[in-house]
Design an enzyme around this catalytic site. Structure first.
Site, PDB file in Angstrom:
ATOM      1  N   TYR A 173     -15.671 -18.856  -9.016  1.00  0.00           N
ATOM      2  CA  TYR A 173     -16.434 -18.804 -10.260  1.00  0.00           C
ATOM      3  C   TYR A 173     -15.771 -17.752 -11.143  1.00  0.00           C
ATOM      4  O   TYR A 173     -15.813 -16.566 -10.834  1.00  0.00           O
ATOM      5  CB  TYR A 173     -17.875 -18.413  -9.927  1.00  0.00           C
ATOM      6  CG  TYR A 173     -18.883 -18.465 -11.061  1.00  0.00           C
ATOM      7  CD1 TYR A 173     -18.604 -17.967 -12.324  1.00  0.00           C
ATOM      8  CD2 TYR A 173     -20.151 -19.007 -10.840  1.00  0.00           C
ATOM      9  CE1 TYR A 173     -19.546 -18.013 -13.333  1.00  0.00           C
ATOM     10  CE2 TYR A 173     -21.108 -19.048 -11.848  1.00  0.00           C
ATOM     11  CZ  TYR A 173     -20.795 -18.551 -13.089  1.00  0.00           C
ATOM     12  OH  TYR A 173     -21.739 -18.577 -14.081  1.00  0.00           O
TER      13      TYR A 173
ATOM     14  N   GLU B  41     -26.428 -25.780 -10.082  1.00  0.00           N
ATOM     15  CA  GLU B  41     -26.683 -24.410  -9.653  1.00  0.00           C
ATOM     16  C   GLU B  41     -28.155 -24.126  -9.867  1.00  0.00           C
ATOM     17  O   GLU B  41     -28.657 -24.283 -10.971  1.00  0.00           O
ATOM     18  CB  GLU B  41     -25.894 -23.461 -10.557  1.00  0.00           C
ATOM     19  CG  GLU B  41     -24.811 -22.684  -9.889  1.00  0.00           C
ATOM     20  CD  GLU B  41     -24.226 -21.684 -10.866  1.00  0.00           C
ATOM     21  OE1 GLU B  41     -24.933 -20.747 -11.264  1.00  0.00           O
ATOM     22  OE2 GLU B  41     -23.055 -21.852 -11.240  1.00  0.00           O
TER      23      GLU B  41
ATOM     24  N   ASP C 218     -27.579 -10.735 -15.701  1.00  0.00           N
ATOM     25  CA  ASP C 218     -28.093 -11.740 -16.632  1.00  0.00           C
ATOM     26  C   ASP C 218     -28.546 -11.166 -17.958  1.00  0.00           C
ATOM     27  O   ASP C 218     -29.113 -10.085 -18.029  1.00  0.00           O
ATOM     28  CB  ASP C 218     -29.256 -12.493 -15.979  1.00  0.00           C
ATOM     29  CG  ASP C 218     -28.761 -13.429 -14.890  1.00  0.00           C
ATOM     30  OD1 ASP C 218     -27.933 -14.305 -15.212  1.00  0.00           O
ATOM     31  OD2 ASP C 218     -29.164 -13.265 -13.724  1.00  0.00           O
TER      32      ASP C 218
END
Lengths: 413, 266
Positions: free
Chosen positions: B174, B49, B60
């Site tokens: 995911y 990735e 994040d």
């Protein structure tokens, strides 16, 4: 009465239908967030839709707006300012007289009620100028909710008084020391906190920004400004105003004032962005002057960005307008040419700050001073018989120290 | 069959989970990233990735925020990342997925992004702030290209929505192991096992688990019940402390450790 309402308005003038069910205002709005937050936004959307239909919710909100916030706020005829500028009759919608000093509390009180309904015992918020943080801290205290407010360290230093007020109200102020250390970084951190604590926490977003349903919900909580102003001006003047002026950061005070007038086609509206040091310098927050459509912090809207889609750092003397994006509904009405947008510079705003203080004995917030600066520019060109409402979204007490530093620094030179 | 699907088919036959390391492209610069990706592939990565830096990475934590800031500082653009992948394709066929926020893709142009991805050999996209509801135009652009759009599911995702995500996603799904941002602490293992079981029953795609996996040991624990294990912040923070010259060697060592642990996990 001279009120003229055009009932056959075009579709964009039927604000009841906007946003659509998925939160879009034409190409703008929507929901661009990490998957973790989607269920919480859906829950909020459902809960808000249910609450707004319930008489008991509306009654409690109305009670709190009256008894806790101090509504209705006056629509004040600024006689000396009117004479000084030699143009139209200028009325000020006195949101600066709301409890905690700005319009922000109209929204925080509504969202606190929703948080309580959803059983969330903790609220978080972002703040730029500190006004939304103070308004959130106050309602959190009022409802006994834990409260964390995210604030950029740059803003904490220029709004030190509000930091202390939030702490006094029992909130924790969390310094945000990343990126530009201003409002956009505070929003990112608040969203990260919400992502981590979404099951127990409600995020009280402070403007008509972010993912659906926030732009719609915050607008709905703020439209009390325009609803009152419309009634008040009809009583005072027997007719609708010719022009509404409000500053636009995210755009909640402007949308709150404008929204109830959108169908009144004779009423012109001007949103005033932060021109900072001037558009040409690149140091400003005039999204409509230099921005493009993009996805940012949960919504599709007009934002200041580079070619690569990296969001630009903005500049304004006013922390509350110092933000890279504008509410999606504003972008929609800009395209539809229903609302006009312009900007005034830091120094225009500082002059207006002094002008209103000296002609009316009212110190406006630096944010609201942008709206005053715009009417100051326009007034000489407008007919004397026309009627203008300027939204005085907040009071200037919080800005006194910053203004003193700038103004006295200037005089010393 | 896409390169990603083929990789998962092969892993299924071999009876082991995929090891999917994440690195930020351009951290500290693109030529170092090239070395890092090659080291990861040699070290046993089954997919890689590549993060596309964004100024405001909402999903994040601090480690990847700092990496994005370094990548932007070194002038990394999405166009530069496509060139990097094109170069890498001369040396490795490891499937490469770009993890990017939506705005850089939007500004590069949806059509142009997909065209560049095909030409350079990018196999898929993970776009954490693009939910299925908003993904219409993007999915339309991807149609018929063989490039996968990998959706994220979270612990807060209700069952009916899991099914939707399973339909929209391709290549794999995911699964975000925790309610939080990248690099936070992993949830309780037995709870995670239960959650992953719930997701695997709801979708027919392979399910890879990411966010919060910090060590080779944790990777092996998760690899015992997931189809793939994504390791991001832990690797990025090793790259950060190793510095430019030792980054690739450090990434390679970490990859070998995780990958041998994963092979032993089943």
């Amino acid at each position: 009465m001279g009120e003229s309402v055009n009932r056959k308005s075009r579709s964009f003038l039927s604000p009841k239908h906007l946003p659509d069910a998925s939160g879009h205002f034409g190409p703008y709005g929507g929901r661009f967030v990490p998957e973790t937050l989607v269920p919480a936004l859906m829950e909020l959307d459902r809960e808000y839709a249910k609450a707004r239909r319930e008489k008991s919710f509306r009654r409690e909100l109305a009670f709190l707006l009256r008894e806790f916030v101090g509504r209705p706020t006056p629509l004040y005829f600024a006689e000396r300012l009117t004479r000084e500028l030699g143009g139209p009759k200028i009325y000020l919608k006195r949101e600066d007289l709301c409890h905690t000093g700005a319009h922000k509390i109209n929204n925080t009180i509504g969202q606190a009620l929703l948080a309580r309904r959803m059983g969330k015992r903790r609220v978080i918020a972002e703040t730029g100028a500190g006004q939304h943080g103070v308004a959130t801290a106050a309602v959190a205290a009022r409802f006994g909710l834990a409260c964390d407010v995210y604030m950029g360290t740059e803003d904490m230093s220029r709004q030190a008084l509000n930091v202390f007020r939030m702490r006094l109200l029992g909130a924790r102020v969390v310094p945000v020391d990343i990126g530009s250390r201003t409002l956009k970084d505070a929003i990112s951190e608040a969203m990260r906190d919400w992502t981590a604590n979404v099951r127990t926490t409600h995020y009280i977003l402070g403007s008509v920004l972010g993912p659906h349903p926030y732009p719609m919900m915050v607008r709905d909580f703020q439209k009390v400004i325009g609803i009152e102003a419309r009634r008040q001006i009809l009583k005072a003047e027997g007719r609708l105003p010719d022009l509404l002026v409000a500053c636009v950061g995210g755009g909640s005070n402007a949308m709150g004032l404008f929204f109830p007038f959108l169908r009144d086609r004779s009423v012109k509206m001007i949103g005033v962005e932060a021109g900072g040091l001037g558009i040409k310098t690149g140091k400003h927050a005039a999204r409509f002057a230099a921005g493009r459509i993009g996805a940012f912090q949960g919504t599709m809207t007009v934002l200041l960005q580079d070619r690569e889609g990296q969001v630009k750092v903005t500049h304004s003397v006013s922390a509350g307008l110092d933000y890279s994006a504008v509410g999606p509904e504003h972008a929609y009405y800009r395209d539809a040419r229903r609302i006009e947008y312009t900007s005034v510079t830091d120094s225009d705003a500082l002059e207006a700050f002094q002008l209103l203080s000296q002609t009316e004995g009212i110190m406006p917030a630096l944010e609201s001073a942008h709206a005053v600066a715009q009417i100051r520019k326009l007034a000489p060109r407008l007919p004397r018989k026309s009627v203008v409402i300027v939204n005085l979204s907040g009071r200037g007490d919080k800005d006194v120290q910053q203004a003193a530093e700038i103004l006295e620094g200037k005089n010393a030179r | 069959m896409s390169r990603i699907q083929a990789a998962f088919e092969r892993l299924k036959r071999e009876g082991r989970p995929a090891f999917i390391p994440y690195v930020m492209a351009g951290d500290p610069d693109l030529s170092t990233t090239r070395q890092i990706v090659l080291a990861l592939a040699r070290g046993g990565a089954d997919l890689v990735e590549l993060g596309v830096p964004f100024s405001d990475p909402l999903a994040d934590g601090p480690v990847i925020q700092r990496a994005a800031a370094r990548a932007l500082e070194s002038g990394t653009t999405i166009a530069g990342i496509f060139r990097l992948v094109r170069d890498l394709r001369r040396e490795t066929q490891v499937p490469i997925v770009l993890m990017t926020y939506y705005n850089p893709v939007l500004q590069h142009g949806l059509d142009r992004t997909v065209r560049d991805a095909r030409r350079s050999g990018v196999d898929g996209f993970i776009i954490p702030d693009l939910t299925p509801e908003e993904a219409g135009p993007w999915r339309k652009t991807l149609r018929g290209t063989g490039i996968d759009f990998i959706c994220l599911a979270a612990p807060t995702t209700p069952p009916d929505r899991l099914k939707t995500l399973g339909r929209v996603s391709s290549g794999f799904l995911y699964y975000v192991s925790l309610t939080g941002v990248t690099g936070a602490s992993l949830a309780d293992e037995s709870e995670l096992r239960r959650q992953v079981g719930r997701v695997r029953r709801a979708v027919s795609l392979p399910v890879a688990v990411g966010f919060g996996i910090k060590s080779a040991q944790q990777a092996a624990q998760v690899g015992a019940f997931a189809d793939g294990v994504i390791v991001g912040s832990a690797l990025v923070s090793r790259i950060e402390s190793a510095g430019r010259n030792k980054a690739a060697a450090s990434a390679g060592r970490f990859a070998r450790a995780v990958s041998s642990n994963l092979r032993a996990s089943r």
